[in-house]
Design a protein around this motif. Structure first.
Motif, PDB file in Angstrom:
ATOM      1  N   GLN A  85       0.256  11.429  12.674  1.00 24.02           N
ATOM      2  CA  GLN A  85       0.456   9.989  12.517  1.00 24.02           C
ATOM      3  C   GLN A  85      -0.885   9.288  12.723  1.00 24.02           C
ATOM      4  OE1 GLN A  85       3.758   8.477  14.737  1.00 24.02           O
ATOM      5  NE2 GLN A  85       3.592   6.412  13.908  1.00 24.02           N
ATOM      6  N   PRO A  86      -1.658   9.139  11.637  1.00 24.88           N
ATOM      7  CA  PRO A  86      -2.999   8.553  11.777  1.00 24.88           C
ATOM      8  C   PRO A  86      -2.953   7.072  12.157  1.00 24.88           C
ATOM      9  CG  PRO A  86      -2.454   8.880   9.468  1.00 24.88           C
ATOM     10  CD  PRO A  86      -1.369   9.537  10.254  1.00 24.88           C
ATOM     11  N   ILE A  87      -1.934   6.349  11.671  1.00 25.79           N
ATOM     12  CA  ILE A  87      -1.736   4.948  12.027  1.00 25.79           C
ATOM     13  C   ILE A  87      -0.246   4.744  12.306  1.00 25.79           C
ATOM     14  CG2 ILE A  87      -3.726   4.041  10.762  1.00 25.79           C
ATOM     15  CD1 ILE A  87      -1.912   3.417   8.427  1.00 25.79           C
ATOM     16  N   ASP A  88       0.102   3.597  12.869  1.00 28.55           N
ATOM     17  CA  ASP A  88       1.478   3.382  13.341  1.00 28.55           C
ATOM     18  C   ASP A  88       2.526   3.524  12.240  1.00 28.55           C
ATOM     19  OD1 ASP A  88       0.605   3.005  15.895  1.00 28.55           O
ATOM     20  OD2 ASP A  88       0.650   0.806  15.822  1.00 28.55           O
ATOM     21  N   ASN A  89       2.202   3.076  11.043  1.00 28.43           N
ATOM     22  CA  ASN A  89       3.219   3.032   9.997  1.00 28.43           C
ATOM     23  C   ASN A  89       3.078   4.151   8.958  1.00 28.43           C
ATOM     24  OD1 ASN A  89       0.825   1.952   9.108  1.00 28.43           O
ATOM     25  ND2 ASN A  89       1.768   0.392   7.807  1.00 28.43           N
TER      26      ASN A  89
ATOM     27  N   TYR B  92       5.669   6.136   4.693  1.00 26.33           N
ATOM     28  CA  TYR B  92       4.805   4.964   4.912  1.00 26.33           C
ATOM     29  C   TYR B  92       5.681   3.713   4.925  1.00 26.33           C
ATOM     30  CZ  TYR B  92       1.046   1.552   4.332  1.00 26.33           C
ATOM     31  OH  TYR B  92       0.183   0.495   4.512  1.00 26.33           O
ATOM     32  N   GLU B  93       5.573   2.926   5.972  1.00 26.94           N
ATOM     33  CA  GLU B  93       6.390   1.720   6.113  1.00 26.94           C
ATOM     34  C   GLU B  93       5.512   0.472   6.019  1.00 26.94           C
ATOM     35  OE1 GLU B  93       9.963  -0.156   8.860  1.00 26.94           O
ATOM     36  OE2 GLU B  93       8.761   1.503   9.645  1.00 26.94           O
TER      37      GLU B  93
ATOM     38  N   ILE C 294       9.600  -2.249   3.849  1.00 26.66           N
ATOM     39  CA  ILE C 294       9.825  -1.305   2.755  1.00 26.66           C
ATOM     40  C   ILE C 294       9.328   0.057   3.234  1.00 26.66           C
ATOM     41  CG2 ILE C 294       9.248  -0.649   0.393  1.00 26.66           C
ATOM     42  CD1 ILE C 294       8.885  -3.574  -0.267  1.00 26.66           C
ATOM     43  N   VAL C 295      10.216   1.044   3.184  1.00 26.86           N
ATOM     44  CA  VAL C 295       9.856   2.396   3.604  1.00 26.86           C
ATOM     45  C   VAL C 295       9.706   3.269   2.364  1.00 26.86           C
ATOM     46  CG1 VAL C 295      10.515   4.401   4.968  1.00 26.86           C
ATOM     47  CG2 VAL C 295      11.116   2.111   5.772  1.00 26.86           C
TER      48      VAL C 295
END
Length: 739
Positions: free
Chosen positions: A630-634, A671-672, A682-683
């Motif tokens: 998980q490189p970034i939160d979303n 990706y969200e 939007i996921v």
């Protein structure tokens, strides 16, 4: 005997709970959601001495792009999944510890989902159901007492969507390989006046399948009306679906597997000289199933609660097939293209007597399933005791119709060439409880009595009289203990007995005996901030286990036979490891040995003791791993791997029956996008299955027959096998828009 067991079990529970009435209320208000009471009687908690795995709604959503529930379970310990169409849509199945769908008890909100006669679960009738699941628990081995058929390999209990306090709407759409696509809409009103919620889902899934013509056209809906206050939850649930799937259970032989692995022989047509003329367009299963559930959960105080559930399931449908006269007479050497088989007169044309014909027939099922289920629970700081009662009735009609014949004789549309009934009545009672002896020890006791009456009448699809009248009474005790060493480590041990009745197909293929299983489990759980680890050893001792012979009957159902004495023993290791704030891994491995003791087989006309042989469809090694980044939160990236060791499709250790091992890897990206003006989020989801394009086979069948025709005076055992190849690299892409 039935009454004695009934009263003694309830007396046991009553004495236990009555002794606690004088204690003050000690459970904090709201510690257990009323929604969860729907499955409390069939689930276990984290400290139970029952081996289990849980999947939450969020975990299921990561790969929910239209594939069946069985496919969603693929990366749990000891699980092997199969797909007739090769890509997880259509007819699918799964095995746990080598035991397939017929030995796995499945419940939805505590209501049995297994077909009462075949004991099998058909997930193709639960189209897009993952989108309506709140959580599920897979118990390996016998597990805790449950409703419906006994669990021999595992039990899977499903809890549907919980009540949403807030209103929402969402729609999901996915597309992928083999012209696959899934579309659904979901909604909830949220709590109206803080008490009432209405929610639902409407779905459609279509796919051409990896195998030729293995198409699926699946439609379903899920509706829920709920009322709740502080102590009451009432849910009325209706879910239903229809499936039209082109048949793909015929499989292919080894030569075809090498030359044309997507070939599907179903529906093949030939001319009078045996030249191929194409395929029957409607060689399909066409089935509809409606479920109606009513649940009332009542909390009386902080100690006492009860649950009452009612269910009605209506199923009806057919599978259509083209019976080719040339093939039946020259290859199959059968009689199912003869007019006499269907009760029709021979036809006279120009002085010639016609006795056989190309025929299109439909074999129908029309059934009703009624359930009442009630239990009461007492809970305080030391005790958690549940007593319950379950009763069901199944009424099923089996019949066949000829809808077309090249030479129709005196047939009329709607005539039935066979008709039979199946009537199954079941009752069970149980009392089970956890007792927390002190800060270290927790004890578990579970007693169940189960009583079955099964009768059939009429003629079966082989045009043979099929009359069964059997009664079974089973007592299934379970006992266990958990020792908590400290906040991070606990150990558990358990013993459980299960008994299970034969199914309809077993009776059609002989005089089967009920199965018995003694299950011994020993485990260690470790939970810390960086590592969750479960290690479990098991020994399953069977008497008269109904093992798969490898062969299929003429409707594609697996044929089973009692194997006398047999056992399964193994070790399962399941872990979740945090490797910092961005990386985690979740490996698991199941190592086992699965043996029939002193297995007898008639080879070349001589009954021979083969000694200890491997049980069919039971690989000695099953392993999986998930790497999450998980490189970034979303943004989440998952790499999922699955290894299944070699296995035999029969019980005689024949090389002809061997399935090679396989190692398959999937890539999952989520990706969200948040903070949008129209949508809450939007996921976007991408799933690439089998990224290294592995050519593999996860399932098949194996058969033998005695040939005394080729060399008169001698008997030679001939072996054959069929295979279900799975898709190479393929993908699914999806988007969920949340309002």
């Amino acid at each position: 005997m039935k009454r004695l067991l009934f009263y003694s079990m309830f007396f046991l529970a009553g004495v236990t709970m009555q002794a606690q009435e004088t204690q003050k209320d000690s459970i904090p208000n709201g510690i257990e959601k009323l929604d969860e009471v729907l499955v409390k009687s069939v689930r276990v908690d984290a400290d139970s001495p029952i081996t289990h795995s849980n999947l939450s709604k969020e975990e299921l959503a990561e790969r929910n792009l239209g594939q069946d529930i069985a496919t969603q379970l693929n990366f749990l310990p000891g699980v092997v999944t199969t797909s007739d169409a090769g890509a997880g849509i259509g007819y699918t199945g799964f095995r746990v510890r080598g035991t397939g769908n017929q030995g796995i008890n499945v419940t939805i909100n505590g209501i049995p989902y297994n077909d009462a006669e075949s004991l099998t679960t058909f997930f193709v009738n639960l189209q897009d159901f993952t989108s309506s699941i709140e959580s599920l628990q897979l118990q390996r081995g016998v597990g805790t007492s449950t409703n419906g058929p006994g669990a021999f390999g595992a039990s899977l209990n499903i809890l549907t969507d919980a009540i949403s306090d807030e209103a929402y709407g969402e729609t999901s759409h996915s597309i992928g390989s083999f012209n696959s696509r899934r579309h659904n809409v979901k909604f909830s009103t949220g709590l109206l006046n803080n008490h009432i919620e209405i929610s639902g889902r409407l779905s459609q899934i279509k796919s051409d399948g990896y195998i030729d013509r293995a198409s699926s056209d699946l439609k379903s809906y899920f509706l829920q009306g709920a009322y709740k206050d502080e102590n009451t939850l009432i849910k009325a649930i209706n879910f239903a679906g229809s499936e039209i799937t082109y048949q793909s259970w015929f499989g292919i032989d080894g030569t075809t597997l090498e030359s044309n692995r997507t070939f599907n022989p179903a529906g093949a047509r030939f001319d009078d000289q045996g030249n191929p003329e194409g395929f029957h367009e409607h060689q399909v299963d066409n089935y509809k199933q409606d479920h109606y559930q009513l649940h009332w959960n009542q909390k009386y105080n902080n100690n006492w609660s009860s649950q009452l559930s009612l269910n009605y399931t209506y199923g009806r449908g057919f599978f259509e097939e083209y019976v080719d006269d040339w093939f039946e007479q020259n290859v199959n050497f059968g009689n199912e293209s003869t007019l006499a088989f269907y009760g029709l007169e021979d036809v006279e044309i120009g002085g010639e007597t016609i006795t056989t014909s190309d025929i299109i027939r439909r074999r129908w099922l029309d059934n009703d399933f009624y359930v009442i289920n009630a239990n009461v629970n007492y809970k305080d700081t030391s005790w958690d005791v549940t007593s319950g009662f379950y009763a069901s009735r199944y009424d099923g009609d089996h019949f066949g119709e000829v809808i077309w014949a090249r030479f129709a004789s005196d047939s009329e549309l709607g005539d039935r060439y066979y008709f039979g009934t199946g009537d199954k009545r079941e009752m069970s009672v149980f009392a089970k409880g956890d007792y927390r002896l002190n800060d270290h020890w927790q004890l578990y006791l579970d007693l169940q009595g189960r009583f079955i009456d099964y009768t059939t009448n009429g003629i079966n699809s082989d045009i043979e009289e099929f009359i069964i009248d059997e009664n079974y009474s089973f007592f299934n005790p379970k006992v266990g203990a958990t020792y908590k060493l400290n906040d991070k480590n606990q150990f558990y041990a358990s013993y459980a007995r299960a008994n299970r009745e034969p199914n309809r197909t077993d009776f059609e293929n002989g005089s089967p005996r009920p199965e018995r299983l003694d299950d011994f489990e020993l485990g260690w759980r470790h939970n810390s901030s960086k590592l969750n680890l479960s290690v479990n050893a098991y020994y399953l001792n069977f008497t008269d286990q109904l093992v798969l012979t490898g062969a299929l009957d003429n409707v594609g159902a697996p044929i089973r036979a009692n194997s006398g004495k047999s056992y399964r023993a193994g070790v399962e290791i399941d872990a979740a490891v945090s490797l910092g704030s961005k990386f985690s891994i979740a490996p698991n491995v199941a190592i086992s040995t699965n043996k029939n003791r002193d297995f007898f087989f008639q080879r070349d006309g001589v009954l021979t003791n083969l000694g200890d042989t491997n049980i069919s469809f039971s690989p000695n090694l099953v392993a999986a791993n998930t790497i999450q980044y998980q490189p970034i939160d979303n943004l989440r990236i998952g790499f999922l791997s699955k290894f299944v060791g070699e296995q035999y499709m029969g019980n005689i250790d024949s090389e002809t029956s061997k399935l090679d091992s396989f190692f398959v890897n999937d890539l999952n990206i989520i990706y969200e996008i948040k903070n949008l003006p129209v949508f809450k989020s939007i996921v976007l989801t991408g799933l690439v299955n089998n990224v290294f394009d592995e050519e593999y086979v996860s399932n098949g069948y194996f058969f033998t027959f005695d040939d005394d025709f080729t060399n008169p005076g001698t008997v030679t055992t001939v072996e054959g096998a069929g295979f279900y190849p799975q898709a190479g690299i393929n993908f699914l892409l999806g988007a969920t828009l949340k309002f």
